[in-house]
Design a protein around this motif. Structure first.
Motif, mmCIF file in Angstrom:
data_model
loop_
_atom_site.group_PDB
_atom_site.id
_atom_site.type_symbol
_atom_site.label_atom_id
_atom_site.label_comp_id
_atom_site.label_asym_id
_atom_site.label_seq_id
_atom_site.Cartn_x
_atom_site.Cartn_y
_atom_site.Cartn_z
ATOM 1 N N UNK A 65 -11.271 -10.058 13.704
ATOM 2 C CA UNK A 65 -10.523 -8.860 13.319
ATOM 3 C C UNK A 65 -10.410 -7.877 14.467
ATOM 4 N N UNK A 66 -11.554 -7.567 15.086
ATOM 5 C CA UNK A 66 -11.558 -6.625 16.212
ATOM 6 C C UNK A 66 -10.683 -7.156 17.343
ATOM 7 N N UNK A 67 -10.772 -8.471 17.602
ATOM 8 C CA UNK A 67 -9.987 -9.070 18.683
ATOM 9 C C UNK A 67 -8.496 -8.969 18.386
ATOM 10 N N UNK A 68 -8.113 -9.157 17.114
ATOM 11 C CA UNK A 68 -6.698 -9.048 16.739
ATOM 12 C C UNK A 68 -6.204 -7.615 16.944
ATOM 13 N N UNK A 69 -7.009 -6.647 16.489
ATOM 14 C CA UNK A 69 -6.613 -5.241 16.660
ATOM 15 C C UNK A 69 -6.475 -4.909 18.145
ATOM 16 N N UNK A 70 -7.493 -5.330 18.927
ATOM 17 C CA UNK A 70 -7.458 -5.053 20.369
ATOM 18 C C UNK A 70 -6.213 -5.663 21.007
ATOM 19 N N UNK A 71 -5.936 -6.927 20.652
ATOM 20 C CA UNK A 71 -4.766 -7.593 21.222
ATOM 21 C C UNK A 71 -3.494 -6.847 20.833
ATOM 22 N N UNK A 72 -3.427 -6.410 19.551
ATOM 23 C CA UNK A 72 -2.263 -5.659 19.093
ATOM 24 C C UNK A 72 -2.075 -4.371 19.867
ATOM 25 N N UNK A 73 -3.170 -3.619 20.020
ATOM 26 C CA UNK A 73 -3.094 -2.360 20.769
ATOM 27 C C UNK A 73 -2.613 -2.632 22.196
ATOM 28 N N UNK A 74 -3.177 -3.692 22.816
ATOM 29 C CA UNK A 74 -2.815 -4.005 24.206
ATOM 30 C C UNK A 74 -1.323 -4.343 24.316
ATOM 31 N N UNK A 75 -0.779 -5.081 23.321
ATOM 32 C CA UNK A 75 0.651 -5.409 23.383
ATOM 33 C C UNK A 75 1.483 -4.133 23.231
ATOM 34 N N UNK A 76 1.144 -3.324 22.207
ATOM 35 C CA UNK A 76 1.929 -2.122 21.930
ATOM 36 C C UNK A 76 1.908 -1.147 23.107
ATOM 37 N N UNK A 77 0.746 -0.985 23.731
ATOM 38 C CA UNK A 77 0.648 -0.051 24.853
ATOM 39 C C UNK A 77 1.123 -0.706 26.141
ATOM 40 N N UNK A 78 0.788 -1.999 26.304
ATOM 41 C CA UNK A 78 1.044 -2.669 27.572
ATOM 42 C C UNK A 78 2.490 -3.097 27.785
ATOM 43 N N UNK A 79 3.164 -3.507 26.693
ATOM 44 C CA UNK A 79 4.526 -4.006 26.894
ATOM 45 C C UNK A 79 5.456 -2.958 27.500
ATOM 46 N N UNK A 80 5.510 -1.739 26.905
ATOM 47 C CA UNK A 80 6.390 -0.730 27.515
ATOM 48 C C UNK A 80 6.038 -0.477 28.983
ATOM 49 N N UNK A 81 4.723 -0.441 29.262
ATOM 50 C CA UNK A 81 4.299 -0.191 30.641
ATOM 51 C C UNK A 81 4.805 -1.296 31.560
ATOM 52 N N UNK A 82 4.629 -2.556 31.115
ATOM 53 C CA UNK A 82 5.078 -3.685 31.934
ATOM 54 C C UNK A 82 6.586 -3.650 32.130
ATOM 55 N N UNK A 83 7.278 -3.279 31.051
ATOM 56 C CA UNK A 83 8.746 -3.217 31.109
ATOM 57 C C UNK A 83 9.206 -2.167 32.113
ATOM 58 N N UNK A 84 8.604 -0.989 32.037
ATOM 59 C CA UNK A 84 8.992 0.085 32.953
ATOM 60 C C UNK A 84 8.645 -0.295 34.397
ATOM 61 N N UNK A 85 7.447 -0.885 34.567
ATOM 62 C CA UNK A 85 7.012 -1.251 35.918
ATOM 63 C C UNK A 85 7.950 -2.269 36.555
ATOM 64 N N UNK A 86 8.479 -3.168 35.727
ATOM 65 C CA UNK A 86 9.306 -4.234 36.289
ATOM 66 C C UNK A 86 10.732 -3.768 36.561
ATOM 67 N N UNK A 87 11.056 -2.565 36.082
ATOM 68 C CA UNK A 87 12.404 -2.049 36.284
ATOM 69 C C UNK A 87 12.488 -1.342 37.633
ATOM 70 N N UNK A 88 13.176 -1.972 38.573
ATOM 71 C CA UNK A 88 13.142 -1.451 39.945
ATOM 72 C C UNK A 88 13.886 -0.119 40.084
ATOM 73 N N UNK A 89 14.755 0.196 39.087
ATOM 74 C CA UNK A 89 15.434 1.492 39.171
ATOM 75 C C UNK A 89 14.438 2.629 38.962
ATOM 76 N N UNK A 90 13.403 2.315 38.177
ATOM 77 C CA UNK A 90 12.465 3.371 37.806
ATOM 78 C C UNK A 90 11.261 3.439 38.727
ATOM 79 N N UNK A 91 10.791 2.289 39.163
ATOM 80 C CA UNK A 91 9.595 2.305 40.003
ATOM 81 C C UNK A 91 9.859 1.529 41.275
ATOM 82 N N UNK A 92 9.601 2.168 42.367
ATOM 83 C CA UNK A 92 9.820 1.494 43.644
ATOM 84 C C UNK A 92 8.488 1.040 44.222
ATOM 85 N N UNK A 93 8.488 -0.171 44.732
ATOM 86 C CA UNK A 93 7.308 -0.651 45.430
ATOM 87 C C UNK A 93 6.210 -1.112 44.490
ATOM 88 N N UNK A 94 5.182 -1.688 45.089
ATOM 89 C CA UNK A 94 4.120 -2.287 44.295
ATOM 90 C C UNK A 94 2.945 -1.356 44.067
#
Lengths: 263, 266
Positions: free
Chosen positions: A67-96
């Protein structure tokens, strides 16, 4: 100078490592199974497994951990996906540089990160417990979700997006119909890298909850450390291995290639 | 607007990610027992960490030494073993190649606790008691797969005819290896070494299960024991800060190297 014939064939160079893998990876995994079906005097038994299914402590902890692992994974997807999406958008973030900042915590000892979370909670006078556990675990494993998703989105051919736009898709439609489906492999390897380590976590849960909540990993560790319950510990590890096997099969072993993507 | 929102999200997340570490670093510069109580700026925690005046200074410094020695030995052996293995695997075909690559992935997929327990059982069965040797062997086990994977791309990029040419021109296999192959794969070997070194320093679970009961402690097992007793020795805040910056520098080096390698290949 004459050299042995087998050195001439370069495929033979892998032999020492193959032997090493057999001794230190394959045999040890078999030993877990061997010990799991043994009693303390070395005879065959199924008692370790019946103990797991009948004794409520281990089974409850196991279900609680999932249960805890499912919640943690869910939180990580919800928080992490937008971050990954924004990071991969070169218009918004330049460089590594920004990306490195996000994955840097991956390389800091997980115990230290958990202790840092405890420090934060102490600093803000928030009580430790289940909330701290979920926050701490999500905090510890978030980079492992962001990085594979980031990598997958980065590799998507941008002309697909242009095509979607040309064909009249809105920004939102091109996201839900192009980016999201194509980034599923990244999400899958993220799940693999967050879900499995979370169930097997030990020490961290003890630190984050002042020893009030225990995860499956802690139960395994406790039993493993004492010679009279070692076989039971091995049986619990085998249950863990089965979960790993199922998860890996279900996700089609997509995770392994991303772990070294950093280098 | 979208741009501002996106940036705001990223920076907010970074703030949350770094707040705990920042608090530890901040409170490493004050001589107080616990976090949250500020007793003025001082380097006392750092000086007492290095002078060995801390409460458990002897154990802390031996834990640091153990961690570094184990990491250097494990990384060095993994790099040699993994590089030679990569050359072998690269020249293999079919089922045996698949089998060895699959096995190579196992230590990377398995959670640490499973790797630790399986090796613990191996050493118990062989009657080897835990100590330096078992910990180093265990670290080699989970480090080498990463070395293999960081050397592999270099082999794919190199022209394998060069090695054949060296042999045809009369070089012995060992000459061809050291003068032709090694220079080609060296960048991968160095990245692999740094990676193995970092993984080894970072490890906790595998070390805990293989260190035995003879009192061998590395940094992470020491921190674990310390945290279990309740509360962190104040000097460890200074240590965590130092480790944070060391990892930061190592990671920057790895990334500069890899982006240079990428540019070089274009």
């Amino acid at each position: 100078m004459k050299s042995p014939v087998f050195l001439m064939k370069r495929s033979n160079w892998a032999i020492p490592y193959a032997l090493f893998l057999a001794l230190f990876v394959v045999i040890p995994l078999f030993l877990i199974a061997v010990y799991a079906f043994r009693n303390t005097s070395g005879g065959f038994t199924l008692a370790n497994f019946t103990k797991f299914f009948t004794q409520s402590e281990a089974l409850n902890t196991f279900i609680y951990s999932i249960g805890i692992a499912l919640v943690t994974t869910g939180v990580c997807i919800l928080v992490g996906y937008p971050a990954a999406y924004i990071l991969s958008n070169s218009e918004l973030t330049k460089g590594r540089a920004l990306v490195i900042l996000f994955i840097l915590p991956m390389w800091i000892n997980i115990l230290m990160r958990s202790l840092a979370t405890v420090a934060l909670f102490d600093f803000m006078h928030i009580k430790l417990g289940e909330g701290a556990l979920i926050f701490g675990l999500s905090y510890d494993f978030l980079p492992f979700m962001i990085y594979p998703i980031y990598n997958t989105i980065l590799k998507i051919d941008k002309s697909y997006l242009e095509a979607a736009r040309d064909l009249g898709a809105t920004r939102f439609q091109s996201f839900t119909h192009v980016i999201l489906p194509l980034s599923v492999p990244g999400i899958v390897s993220g799940i693999l890298m967050v879900f499995l380590p979370t169930i097997s976590t030990f020490a961290i849960s003890e630190i984050l909850t002042l020893n009030t909540k225990r995860l499956f990993g802690s139960i395994i560790q406790d039993n493993m450390m004492m010679s009279d319950t070692m076989n039971y510990g091995a049986a619990l590890s085998l249950v863990m291995l089965v979960i790993i096997g199922i998860t890996t099969v279900l996700t089609g072993d997509k995770g392994s290639s991303d772990q070294t993507a950093l280098i | 607007m979208k741009k501002i929102l996106s940036k705001a999200y990223l920076y907010l997340l970074l703030l949350v990610i770094y707040a705990p570490i920042a608090i530890i670093i901040l409170y490493s510069f004050t001589d107080s027992k616990s976090i949250g109580q500020w007793k003025g700026f001082s380097f006392n925690l750092y000086t007492s960490l290095f002078r060995g005046e801390a409460q458990h200074a002897a154990t802390i410094s031996s834990a640091i030494t153990n961690t570094l020695i184990i990491a250097v030995i494990a990384a060095a052996i993994s790099t040699i073993l993994g590089s030679i293995a990569a050359v072998g695997i690269y020249n293999m075909r079919g089922k045996s190649r698949q089998a060895i690559q699959f096995t190579n992935n196992i230590p990377m997929i398995n959670p640490d606790i499973i790797t630790g327990i399986s090796l613990f059982l191996l050493f118990v069965s062989l009657g080897i008691s835990g100590g330096y040797v078992t910990v180093v062997l265990a670290h080699i086990t989970f480090c080498t797969p990463y070395v293999v994977l960081s050397v592999m791309p270099r082999l794919r990029q190199m022209n394998s005819n060069i090695y054949e040419a060296a042999l045809d021109l009369g070089a012995t296999p060992s000459q061809a290896f050291f003068k032709v192959l090694v220079p080609e794969i060296r960048p991968g070997m160095i990245s692999g070494f740094i990676l193995a070194f970092t993984l080894s320093i970072d490890d906790f679970a595998v070390t805990l299960f293989t260190k035995g009961s003879n009192g061998l402690e590395t940094l992470s097992t020491y921190i674990y024991a310390d945290a279990r007793k309740g509360g962190l020795t104040p000097e460890l805040r200074a240590l965590v800060s130092i480790i944070f910056f060391t990892v930061l520098i190592l990671l920057i080096i790895i990334n500069i190297r890899s982006s240079r390698m990428e540019k070089g290949n274009r």
